[in-house]
Design an enzyme around this catalytic site. Structure first.
Site, PDB file in Angstrom:
ATOM      1  N   ASP A 171      -6.213  24.590   7.450  1.00  0.00           N
ATOM      2  CA  ASP A 171      -5.050  24.860   8.310  1.00  0.00           C
ATOM      3  C   ASP A 171      -3.987  23.796   8.068  1.00  0.00           C
ATOM      4  O   ASP A 171      -4.233  22.788   7.398  1.00  0.00           O
ATOM      5  CB  ASP A 171      -5.497  24.866   9.780  1.00  0.00           C
ATOM      6  CG  ASP A 171      -4.543  25.651  10.666  1.00  0.00           C
ATOM      7  OD1 ASP A 171      -3.507  26.134  10.184  1.00  0.00           O
ATOM      8  OD2 ASP A 171      -4.848  25.785  11.870  1.00  0.00           O
ATOM      9  N   HIS A 311      -2.884  37.372   8.476  1.00  0.00           N
ATOM     10  CA  HIS A 311      -2.396  36.449   9.517  1.00  0.00           C
ATOM     11  C   HIS A 311      -1.133  35.695   9.094  1.00  0.00           C
ATOM     12  O   HIS A 311      -0.155  35.645   9.842  1.00  0.00           O
ATOM     13  CB  HIS A 311      -3.502  35.459   9.894  1.00  0.00           C
ATOM     14  CG  HIS A 311      -3.071  34.389  10.850  1.00  0.00           C
ATOM     15  ND1 HIS A 311      -2.502  34.671  12.086  1.00  0.00           N
ATOM     16  CD2 HIS A 311      -3.107  33.027  10.759  1.00  0.00           C
ATOM     17  CE1 HIS A 311      -2.217  33.525  12.699  1.00  0.00           C
ATOM     18  NE2 HIS A 311      -2.560  32.516  11.923  1.00  0.00           N
TER      19      HIS A 311
HETATM   20  C1  HEM Z   1      -1.113  29.758   9.349  1.00  0.00           C
HETATM   21  C2  HEM Z   1      -5.493  29.868  11.431  1.00  0.00           C
HETATM   22  C3  HEM Z   1      -3.457  31.009  15.686  1.00  0.00           C
HETATM   23  C4  HEM Z   1       0.877  31.134  13.564  1.00  0.00           C
HETATM   24  C5  HEM Z   1      -2.476  29.702   9.547  1.00  0.00           C
HETATM   25  C6  HEM Z   1      -3.455  29.374   8.534  1.00  0.00           C
HETATM   26  C7  HEM Z   1      -4.674  29.390   9.122  1.00  0.00           C
HETATM   27  C8  HEM Z   1      -4.481  29.734  10.502  1.00  0.00           C
HETATM   28  C9  HEM Z   1      -6.022  29.103   8.454  1.00  0.00           C
HETATM   29  C10 HEM Z   1      -3.164  29.095   7.059  1.00  0.00           C
HETATM   30  C11 HEM Z   1      -2.835  27.672   6.824  1.00  0.00           C
HETATM   31  C12 HEM Z   1      -1.368  27.371   6.832  1.00  0.00           C
HETATM   32  O1  HEM Z   1      -0.573  28.121   6.246  1.00  0.00           O
HETATM   33  O2  HEM Z   1      -0.995  26.365   7.456  1.00  0.00           O
HETATM   34  C13 HEM Z   1      -5.311  30.210  12.761  1.00  0.00           C
HETATM   35  C14 HEM Z   1      -6.388  30.375  13.714  1.00  0.00           C
HETATM   36  C15 HEM Z   1      -5.814  30.694  14.906  1.00  0.00           C
HETATM   37  C16 HEM Z   1      -4.379  30.727  14.697  1.00  0.00           C
HETATM   38  C17 HEM Z   1      -7.878  30.233  13.399  1.00  0.00           C
HETATM   39  C18 HEM Z   1      -6.453  30.971  16.247  1.00  0.00           C
HETATM   40  C19 HEM Z   1      -7.630  30.495  16.600  1.00  0.00           C
HETATM   41  C20 HEM Z   1      -2.117  31.175  15.463  1.00  0.00           C
HETATM   42  C21 HEM Z   1      -1.175  31.589  16.475  1.00  0.00           C
HETATM   43  C22 HEM Z   1       0.058  31.652  15.870  1.00  0.00           C
HETATM   44  C23 HEM Z   1      -0.130  31.246  14.481  1.00  0.00           C
HETATM   45  C24 HEM Z   1      -1.513  31.900  17.932  1.00  0.00           C
HETATM   46  C25 HEM Z   1       1.387  32.067  16.466  1.00  0.00           C
HETATM   47  C26 HEM Z   1       1.504  32.995  17.389  1.00  0.00           C
HETATM   48  C27 HEM Z   1       0.714  30.723  12.266  1.00  0.00           C
HETATM   49  C28 HEM Z   1       1.820  30.502  11.346  1.00  0.00           C
HETATM   50  C29 HEM Z   1       1.243  30.122  10.122  1.00  0.00           C
HETATM   51  C30 HEM Z   1      -0.199  30.105  10.330  1.00  0.00           C
HETATM   52  C31 HEM Z   1       3.299  30.643  11.641  1.00  0.00           C
HETATM   53  C32 HEM Z   1       1.987  29.767   8.828  1.00  0.00           C
HETATM   54  C33 HEM Z   1       2.324  30.999   8.029  1.00  0.00           C
HETATM   55  C34 HEM Z   1       3.156  30.672   6.805  1.00  0.00           C
HETATM   56  O3  HEM Z   1       4.124  29.924   6.954  1.00  0.00           O
HETATM   57  O4  HEM Z   1       2.840  31.160   5.728  1.00  0.00           O
HETATM   58  N1  HEM Z   1      -3.132  29.924  10.741  1.00  0.00           N
HETATM   59  N2  HEM Z   1      -4.123  30.444  13.385  1.00  0.00           N
HETATM   60  N3  HEM Z   1      -1.450  30.982  14.274  1.00  0.00           N
HETATM   61  N4  HEM Z   1      -0.474  30.472  11.624  1.00  0.00           N
HETATM   62 FE1  HEM Z   1      -2.299  30.527  12.480  1.00  0.00          FE
END
Ligand code: HEM
Length: 449
Positions: A171, A311
């Site tokens: 992450d 996601h």
């Molecule tokens: C990216 C996990 C909840 C928004 C990511 C990444 C992972 C991850 C593994 C990829 C790593 C990265 O690009 O930094 C999770 C998990 C969640 C969660 C396990 C819940 C337990 C959320 C929530 C939001 C969110 C609630 C917003 C409503 C984002 C965004 C990115 C991201 C904006 C970056 C996307 C990009 O710029 O390409 N998340 N996330 N995440 N997540 Fe989550």
């Protein structure tokens, strides 16, 4: 770009850069004696608040970094009557529960109900004993001016899992670059104006209504998101993608990667669609350098590289939106909480001990940031909506349908029309609160006056 540079001495450190976080404690409190609290805030706490500048160099990083943020009722308790221009903040997160796709508040931690929380201390350090020391000294200065409501302890996962969330995926890779702060954005990194994150800066959508003391603060959306790890792993084992010569194990790993849009290592599936590529993952010049378009592939139908509903694609659609979206961005500063999966949980495929993500997102308008990404993109099966299918589906990870089953298309690269139904949520909201993380000068001035 030559933006007027930001005053990094007064912007709390967690907002733009994130505090060091092997361990982080979220200490939620209510204010029981506002007069006493304000004088302790001004004299004893403000000098301990960690600024962005302090975090920029290892030599100035404190042993334990400290930030503070207040809910709307917390600001009221301090005697602040100004409206700082964010209705979701004003109303509090409990009112937004069904807007966020939660099945009401049945799963919420009771402490997040009934607006009992006035503020939160965020303490981050390399060891929990450092945090204990810092918190004990804070609490002894604060005496009876506050009461503890709730504590959540976050910690990096052990060993090689450090930096990975509980499902196993790295992450914290992709964050927006902030004009006036980030000097050299990495290739593919999206650049936003500072007012997308900070109140009162350029492109703050509500700049005209902000009281001057709120400038350079940011809204902190806090969510305690439980992760059903054994159930998630079981789902992958039961539904391996069958493509080419992949083994069942590789097919399960591919399914997980397509649900996120990145492999566990962090390598984006858009660049490495069939196999993980740890070298790509580790290269900051390549690991964000993708936008879901590929020469020779039809942009409206191609999901062979990355599902429309993955996601990271649902929460940051990159070139899927034209012109490029510049307003719906957050800076994430989350940390896992809870223990590793026990052998009993793994063998029974059933969670018995709570674990998850202490989710933290910063933005200048909740309606454009966290709330928007969750409601309008992740929970909306029709988004991304310029594609050849009418319903790309829910975000497989965080998409929420008030506890009802969720559909997603596009997870199978061999058949984009195949639907997947998730009967359970792998991420369960345990609630949270909306906070305002003020500038350090506001803490020393208006908020403690
Ligand atoms: C990216 C996990 C909840 C928004 C990511 C990444 C992972 C991850 C593994 C990829 C790593 C990265 O690009 O930094 C999770 C998990 C969640 C969660 C396990 C819940 C337990 C959320 C929530 C939001 C969110 C609630 C917003 C409503 C984002 C965004 C990115 C991201 C904006 C970056 C996307 C990009 O710029 O390409 N998340 N996330 N995440 N997540 Fe989550």
């Amino acid at each position: 770009a030559a933006a007027a540079s930001l005053n990094l001495d007064i912007i709390q450190g967690d907002i733009l850069i994130g505090m060091t976080k092997i361990v982080e404690r979220f200490f939620f409190f209510s204010i029981t004696n506002a007069t006493a609290f304000k004088s302790i805030l001004r004299n004893d706490i403000v000098p301990l608040i960690t600024s962005t500048t302090q975090l920029l160099s290892v030599s100035t990083q404190p042993t334990t970094a400290l930030n503070i943020a207040f809910s709307q009722v917390g600001l009221q308790a301090l005697g602040i009557t100004d409206d700082i221009g964010d209705p979701l903040f004003t109303n509090g997160q409990e009112k937004d529960a069904s807007g966020l796709g939660d099945p009401g508040t049945v799963n919420w931690v009771p402490s997040f109900l009934n607006k009992g929380i006035h503020g939160v201390f965020l303490l981050a350090s390399d060891t929990s004993s450092n945090i204990d020391n810092e918190l004990n000294s804070l609490l002894s200065s604060l005496g009876t001016s506050i009461e503890e409501i709730y504590t959540l302890d976050g910690a990096a996962r052990p060993g090689t899992e450090q930096g990975h969330e509980h499902f196993g995926f790295l992450d914290g890779i992709s964050q927006p670059a902030v004009n006036g702060f980030t000097t050299t954005p990495h290739p593919g990194q999206e650049v936003v104006e500072p007012g997308v994150i900070l109140l009162g800066e350029s492109n703050d959508p509500n700049i005209t209504v902000r009281p001057s003391w709120a400038i350079d603060g940011s809204f902190l959306a806090f969510r305690q998101l439980e992760q059903k790890v054994p159930e998630f792993n079981q789902f992958l084992v039961d539904n391996p993608i069958q493509e080419g010569n992949l083994t069942a194990e590789q097919g399960s790993a591919l399914l997980g990667a397509r649900m996120f849009g990145r492999w566990q290592s962090g390598a984006p599936v858009d660049l490495s669609p069939l196999f993980d590529d740890p070298e790509l993952a580790a290269d900051p010049n390549r690991n964000n350098n993708f936008n879901y378009t590929h020469a020779g592939f039809d942009f409206t139908s191609d999901q062979t590289h990355c599902p429309f509903s993955a996601h990271i694609r649902k929460t940051a659609p990159r070139a899927d939106l034209s012109p490029i979206n510049v307003k719906n961005h957050i800076i994430r500063s989350s940390i896992p909480y809870g223990p590793e999966v026990t052998p009993e949980e793994a063998s029974s495929n059933t969670t018995t001990v709570e674990r998850g993500l202490a989710f933290v997102a910063y933005q200048s308008a909740l309606a454009n940031g966290f709330h928007f990404l969750q409601q309008t993109w992740a929970n909306n099966p029709k988004f991304i909506n310029n594609k050849n299918i009418s319903a790309p589906g829910f975000d497989p990870i965080i998409g929420a349908n008030k506890g009802q089953p969720r559909n997603t298309a596009g997870l199978d690269p061999t058949d984009a029309n195949k639907n997947t139904t998730f009967l359970i949520d792998f991420v369960v909201s345990r609630g949270g609160e909306y906070f305002f993380s003020p500038s350090i000068s506001a803490l020393a001035g208006t908020l403690s006056a």
